[in-house]
Design a protein around this motif. Structure first.
Motif, PDB file in Angstrom:
ATOM      1  N   VAL A   1       7.941   0.082   7.890  1.00  0.00           N
ATOM      2  CA  VAL A   1       7.792  -0.586   6.756  1.00  0.00           C
ATOM      3  C   VAL A   1       9.001  -0.144   5.780  1.00  0.00           C
ATOM      4  O   VAL A   1       9.674  -0.776   5.017  1.00  0.00           O
ATOM      5  CB  VAL A   1       6.433  -0.280   6.126  1.00  0.00           C
ATOM      6  CG1 VAL A   1       6.273  -0.968   4.763  1.00  0.00           C
ATOM      7  CG2 VAL A   1       5.364  -0.941   6.962  1.00  0.00           C
TER       8      VAL A   1
ATOM      9  N   TYR B   1       4.723  -4.636   9.568  1.00  0.00           N
ATOM     10  CA  TYR B   1       3.388  -4.690   8.378  1.00  0.00           C
ATOM     11  C   TYR B   1       2.276  -4.604   9.285  1.00  0.00           C
ATOM     12  O   TYR B   1       0.915  -4.217   8.849  1.00  0.00           O
ATOM     13  CB  TYR B   1       3.801  -6.112   7.689  1.00  0.00           C
ATOM     14  CG  TYR B   1       4.839  -6.233   6.861  1.00  0.00           C
ATOM     15  CD1 TYR B   1       5.352  -4.915   6.416  1.00  0.00           C
ATOM     16  CD2 TYR B   1       5.297  -7.130   6.242  1.00  0.00           C
ATOM     17  CE1 TYR B   1       6.548  -5.129   5.488  1.00  0.00           C
ATOM     18  CE2 TYR B   1       6.510  -7.348   5.373  1.00  0.00           C
ATOM     19  CZ  TYR B   1       7.082  -6.053   4.942  1.00  0.00           C
ATOM     20  OH  TYR B   1       8.203  -6.339   4.113  1.00  0.00           O
TER      21      TYR B   1
ATOM     22  N   ARG C   1      -0.281   6.349  11.465  1.00  0.00           N
ATOM     23  CA  ARG C   1      -0.046   5.724  10.152  1.00  0.00           C
ATOM     24  C   ARG C   1       1.110   6.147   9.419  1.00  0.00           C
ATOM     25  O   ARG C   1       2.035   5.303   9.123  1.00  0.00           O
ATOM     26  CB  ARG C   1      -1.137   5.848   8.972  1.00  0.00           C
ATOM     27  CG  ARG C   1      -1.032   5.123   7.761  1.00  0.00           C
ATOM     28  CD  ARG C   1      -1.251   5.935   6.474  1.00  0.00           C
ATOM     29  NE  ARG C   1      -1.034   6.918   6.390  1.00  0.00           N
ATOM     30  CZ  ARG C   1       0.163   7.374   5.749  1.00  0.00           C
ATOM     31  NH1 ARG C   1       1.211   6.618   5.346  1.00  0.00           N
ATOM     32  NH2 ARG C   1       0.643   8.602   5.666  1.00  0.00           N
ATOM     33  N   THR C   2       1.423   7.563   9.472  1.00  0.00           N
ATOM     34  CA  THR C   2       2.886   7.883   8.870  1.00  0.00           C
ATOM     35  C   THR C   2       4.234   7.326  10.082  1.00  0.00           C
ATOM     36  O   THR C   2       5.059   7.253   9.489  1.00  0.00           O
ATOM     37  CB  THR C   2       2.851   9.586   9.066  1.00  0.00           C
ATOM     38  OG1 THR C   2       1.848  10.112   8.436  1.00  0.00           O
ATOM     39  CG2 THR C   2       4.077  10.248   8.541  1.00  0.00           C
TER      40      THR C   2
ATOM     41  N   GLY D   1       2.711  -0.849  -0.532  1.00  0.00           N
ATOM     42  CA  GLY D   1       2.142  -0.001   0.969  1.00  0.00           C
ATOM     43  C   GLY D   1       2.062   1.249   0.343  1.00  0.00           C
ATOM     44  O   GLY D   1       1.088   2.176   0.903  1.00  0.00           O
TER      45      GLY D   1
ATOM     46  N   ARG E   1       4.159   4.535  11.600  1.00  0.00           N
ATOM     47  CA  ARG E   1       4.242   3.095  11.420  1.00  0.00           C
ATOM     48  C   ARG E   1       4.768   2.934   9.993  1.00  0.00           C
ATOM     49  O   ARG E   1       5.310   1.899   9.828  1.00  0.00           O
ATOM     50  CB  ARG E   1       3.041   2.479  11.690  1.00  0.00           C
ATOM     51  CG  ARG E   1       2.272   2.407  12.917  1.00  0.00           C
ATOM     52  CD  ARG E   1       2.919   1.605  13.767  1.00  0.00           C
ATOM     53  NE  ARG E   1       2.338   1.658  14.931  1.00  0.00           N
ATOM     54  CZ  ARG E   1       2.535   0.485  15.738  1.00  0.00           C
ATOM     55  NH1 ARG E   1       3.095  -0.699  15.701  1.00  0.00           N
ATOM     56  NH2 ARG E   1       1.714   0.713  16.903  1.00  0.00           N
ATOM     57  N   TRP E   2       4.664   3.708   9.108  1.00  0.00           N
ATOM     58  CA  TRP E   2       5.254   3.595   7.702  1.00  0.00           C
ATOM     59  C   TRP E   2       6.536   3.441   7.795  1.00  0.00           C
ATOM     60  O   TRP E   2       7.097   2.927   6.879  1.00  0.00           O
ATOM     61  CB  TRP E   2       4.524   4.688   6.948  1.00  0.00           C
ATOM     62  CG  TRP E   2       5.016   4.809   5.350  1.00  0.00           C
ATOM     63  CD1 TRP E   2       5.838   5.882   4.949  1.00  0.00           C
ATOM     64  CD2 TRP E   2       5.066   3.755   4.480  1.00  0.00           C
ATOM     65  NE1 TRP E   2       6.448   5.374   3.516  1.00  0.00           N
ATOM     66  CE2 TRP E   2       5.518   4.119   3.303  1.00  0.00           C
ATOM     67  CE3 TRP E   2       4.212   2.570   4.336  1.00  0.00           C
ATOM     68  CZ2 TRP E   2       5.859   3.473   2.115  1.00  0.00           C
ATOM     69  CZ3 TRP E   2       4.478   1.763   3.323  1.00  0.00           C
ATOM     70  CH2 TRP E   2       5.036   2.350   2.070  1.00  0.00           C
TER      71      TRP E   2
ATOM     72  N   TYR F   1       1.543  -1.207  10.696  1.00  0.00           N
ATOM     73  CA  TYR F   1       1.319  -0.295   9.579  1.00  0.00           C
ATOM     74  C   TYR F   1      -0.439  -0.915   9.054  1.00  0.00           C
ATOM     75  O   TYR F   1      -1.142   0.286   8.944  1.00  0.00           O
ATOM     76  CB  TYR F   1       2.024  -0.503   8.488  1.00  0.00           C
ATOM     77  CG  TYR F   1       1.839   0.397   7.464  1.00  0.00           C
ATOM     78  CD1 TYR F   1       1.661   1.557   7.319  1.00  0.00           C
ATOM     79  CD2 TYR F   1       1.343  -0.198   6.156  1.00  0.00           C
ATOM     80  CE1 TYR F   1       1.374   2.345   6.089  1.00  0.00           C
ATOM     81  CE2 TYR F   1       0.910   0.380   5.063  1.00  0.00           C
ATOM     82  CZ  TYR F   1       0.923   1.745   5.208  1.00  0.00           C
ATOM     83  OH  TYR F   1       0.630   2.615   4.115  1.00  0.00           O
TER      84      TYR F   1
ATOM     85  N   HIS G   1      -1.392   3.519   0.722  1.00  0.00           N
ATOM     86  CA  HIS G   1      -1.830   4.712   1.601  1.00  0.00           C
ATOM     87  C   HIS G   1      -2.200   5.594   0.740  1.00  0.00           C
ATOM     88  O   HIS G   1      -2.932   6.768   1.060  1.00  0.00           O
ATOM     89  CB  HIS G   1      -0.826   5.181   2.668  1.00  0.00           C
ATOM     90  CG  HIS G   1       0.640   5.510   2.267  1.00  0.00           C
ATOM     91  ND1 HIS G   1       1.841   4.678   2.444  1.00  0.00           N
ATOM     92  CD2 HIS G   1       0.988   6.521   1.434  1.00  0.00           C
ATOM     93  CE1 HIS G   1       2.719   5.208   2.027  1.00  0.00           C
ATOM     94  NE2 HIS G   1       2.366   6.463   1.409  1.00  0.00           N
TER      95      HIS G   1
END
Length: 195
Positions: free
Chosen positions: A102, A49, A95-96, A114, A98-99, A52, A118
């Motif tokens: 999650v 978390y 970001r992708t 989340g 790290r997603w 992200y 995004h």
């Protein structure tokens, strides 16, 4: 035979004691294992978390810098468009990546929050890339981003068992209200993307 019957209660007591000890030890070990797993996954979820959230924040920072360069009002410093586009692509890739953590570790409510966050960021990216241009929509996109951000952190905190509510601040802060008109004009001029 009579001696065996006399020893039967003692023998049954031993058997019952052994079975009870085994059962209680098994239950205790299972509970310890579950607690250990919960701590392990809570730590992993926390890292997912946080990672992200930081990656999304980087995307938004770059997007607002690009949007400022395109003349949309924001306090971020404008960046040269070509440089900003490269930074935005790198931030979006992070970001992708790290997603995925999650998605793997998050609970359904946090994953849903989340996704909403995004998707709000995508709108900011469209402004940053010049695909959207209207200033009223930009202000709405910034507000939407903030609401979705709060929703994600609320869900993540709930998932991790962190008490309390997500506290947010609004603009202008109390100190800004105490500034003179001249000081406010200086701040506005310093943050005006058309300067």
């Amino acid at each position: 035979m009579h001696e065996t019957l006399q020893q039967l209660p003692a023998l049954l007591g031993v058997v019952i004691g052994v079975v009870t000890t085994f059962a209680l030890t098994s239950i205790g070990e299972r509970a310890r294992w579950r607690r250990s797993q919960d701590v392990r996954w809570d730590t992993a979820r926390l890292e997912a978390y946080v990672g992200y959230g930081n990656a999304v924040k980087r995307v938004v920072h770059v997007a607002t810098c690009l949007a400022a360069a395109r003349g949309l009002p924001h306090s971020s410093e404008p960046v040269p468009l070509e440089q900003g586009q490269l930074e935005l692509a790198a931030a979006t890739a992070e970001r992708t990546a790290r997603w995925e953590s999650v998605l793997l570790l998050g609970r359904p409510d946090t994953i849903a929050a989340g996704r909403a966050w995004h998707q709000a960021v995508w709108r900011l990216e469209f402004y940053a890339r010049g695909l959207l241009r209207d200033q009223d929509g930009w202000a709405d996109a910034l507000d939407d981003f903030e609401r979705m951000r709060e929703g994600f952190y609320r869900a993540a905190r709930n998932d991790l068992g962190v008490g309390g509510e997500v506290l947010t601040t609004s603009w202008p802060p109390p100190w800004y209200e105490r500034l003179s008109d001249e000081e406010r004009a200086s701040i506005a001029a310093a943050t005006d993307p058309r300067r």
